[in-house]
Design an enzyme around this catalytic site. Structure first.
Site, short mmCIF file in Angstrom:
data_model
loop_
_atom_site.label_atom_id
_atom_site.label_comp_id
_atom_site.label_asym_id
_atom_site.label_seq_id
_atom_site.Cartn_x
_atom_site.Cartn_y
_atom_site.Cartn_z
N HIS A 123 1.01 -1.19 -0.02
CA HIS A 123 0.00 0.10 -0.14
C HIS A 123 0.93 1.29 0.03
CE1 HIS A 123 -3.54 -2.30 2.15
NE2 HIS A 123 -3.18 -2.88 0.91
N HIS A 211 -13.27 1.04 -1.37
CA HIS A 211 -13.84 0.46 0.08
C HIS A 211 -15.14 0.82 0.34
CE1 HIS A 211 -12.84 0.02 4.62
NE2 HIS A 211 -11.90 -0.88 3.91
N GLU A 235 -11.17 -2.16 -6.26
CA GLU A 235 -11.43 -3.06 -5.24
C GLU A 235 -12.67 -2.48 -4.51
OE1 GLU A 235 -9.66 -4.05 -0.83
OE2 GLU A 235 -8.40 -3.64 -2.51
N GLU A 261 -13.41 -9.07 0.63
CA GLU A 261 -12.63 -9.33 1.98
C GLU A 261 -13.35 -9.34 3.48
OE1 GLU A 261 -11.12 -4.97 3.66
OE2 GLU A 261 -10.22 -5.37 1.88
N GLU A 338 -2.51 -9.50 -1.13
CA GLU A 338 -2.42 -8.43 -0.45
C GLU A 338 -1.05 -8.70 0.67
OE1 GLU A 338 -4.82 -4.76 1.79
OE2 GLU A 338 -5.47 -6.60 1.94
N TRP A 401 -18.02 3.03 5.41
CA TRP A 401 -16.63 3.28 5.68
C TRP A 401 -15.92 2.27 5.01
CZ3 TRP A 401 -12.38 0.50 7.50
CH2 TRP A 401 -11.16 1.45 7.77
#
Length: 401
Positions: A123, A211, A235, A261, A338, A401
């Site tokens: 990241h 997100h 993503e 995820e 990841e 979030w």
């Protein structure tokens, strides 16, 4: 016959909070499982201590499939992140034991290598575009072949931006409230992704995480706008509760989509996979029922040309990271993993683990998963209540979030 003698649950915070299950057999063989659920750690710890651990004593540790079915189908209340994380911890620990008994790394028990190493991404982030570009340069120099890029939206939102050396969004016991403007994000995000490509070119994979913050049509617009950036994936472009919404995104952009995820079972991702609404499934060992169940998800995905891209942030312990790499090494439809290096304190408690080299991760060539837990060292790092943030729109209403 060897049986399970005890199952111990450890909660500690070496760099961040982790829940770890250690299963010991009557022959003295131990296996580790990760049971960390970011911001809800104690819920899983209680589920394991109060409900699961007593049921494990006396069982045959070699019967991994039977134990999985016993814990899943044998309970009336099924699925959900708490249950599936607890089951994952048991399953992973039993695979660790099986590898140690067999004298083989776990990936050998899963069919052996399908590749030489596991491609990873990390990241890069920044409070502005120049800082992001500097961070991308740092990861490129470190040998990463794939990099996720996130920058703080001016005046609205800093998701994915590190505050220190290690990215950890969970902070105070009471969730931090962060502002969010979808309009500002949609205007800004494409510009910094374009800036990354303009400076560094196309000799590496570029990823970006939304997100869950856009509606389907907003996500479609973003995906279309950044097609020239040739993203490896976009993503979680929209919340996955309404999975048909991904069909709308598909109709408007060829940017690859990654999801999963926060999803915990094959039933949560089955429609996304069989309808080919996503390109990468991001379910993880720790939150999707362990190696046994994640293998089922990946096998279903392989039938529909969907590749793997498991979650691997620092809220997953080195045990999960090792388990993920063993599985990644074996499955034919691996895509990417990841990877965020853990804090130095984490290595004081979790000994051993995977090795990073030339943009890839490699498992230790030892029996089992290759990670051991130092419970004595863990006592120096007591649990600290922390919660993930929440987001509010500029008008004060709650947002994803």
């Amino acid at each position: 016959m060897s049986t399970i003698e005890r199952a111990e649950v450890f909660v500690a915070s070496p760099g961040r909070n982790f829940v770890t299950l250690r299963v010991t057999t009557s022959d003295g063989v131990t296996g580790l499982g990760d049971a960390t659920l970011n911001g809800r750690e104690l819920a899983v710890a209680a589920y394991l201590r109060d409900h699961v651990a007593p049921q494990l004593v006396g069982r045959d540790p070699a019967r991994i499939e039977d134990t999985w079915q016993y814990l899943y189908r044998g309970a009336y209340w099924r699925r959900g992140p708490v249950t599936m994380t607890a089951i994952a911890a048991v399953d992973t620990a039993l695979w660790d034991i099986k590898g140690k008994v067999a004298g083989l790394p776990v990936y050998q028990l899963l069919g052996g290598r399908s590749r030489d190493g596991v491609l990873v991404y990390s990241h890069a982030s920044g409070t502005d575009v120049p800082a992001l570009l500097d961070d991308v340069a740092r990861f490129r120099e470190a040998g990463y072949r794939a990099i996720r890029a996130q920058a703080a939206v001016p005046g609205s939102g800093s998701y994915g931006v590190r505050k220190g050396a290690i990215y950890e969004p969970a902070s105070a016991a009471v969730p931090e409230e962060q502002l969010w403007s979808t309009e500002a994000y949609l205007d800004f995000a494409p510009t910094y992704l374009e800036a990354v490509r303009e400076r560094f070119g196309f000799g590496f994979h570029l990823l970006h995480d939304v997100h869950h913050r856009l509606t389907p049509i907003e996500a479609a617009r973003l995906g279309k706008r950044v097609e020239d950036c040739r993203l490896f994936w976009l993503e979680d472009p929209t919340p996955a509760e309404n999975q048909e919404s991904f069909r709308l995104i598909r109709q408007h952009t060829t940017t690859p989509i990654a999801v999963g995820e926060a999803l915990t079972s094959i039933w949560d991702v089955g429609h996304l996979i069989t309808e080919q609404l996503v390109d990468y499934v991001r379910t993880s060992v720790v939150h999707a029922g362990g190696i046994t169940h994640l293998r089922r998800i990946f096998d279903l995905a392989a039938l529909h040309q969907v590749r793997t891209g498991s979650h691997g942030a620092t809220d997953l312990s080195p045990v999960t990271l090792a388990a993920a790499v063993h599985l990644d090494l074996a499955v034919p439809n691996f895509g990417i993993q990841e990877y965020m290096p853990h804090a130095p304190e984490t290595a004081e408690v979790f000994r051993g683990g995977v090795r990073f080299a030339d943009g890839m991760l490699h498992p230790p060539e030892v029996p089992g998963l290759g990670v051991e837990y130092d419970a004595e060292a863990a006592e120096r790092f007591p649990y600290e209540p922390r919660s993930l943030p929440m987001a509010r729109r500029l008008d004060g209403s709650v947002h994803d979030w």
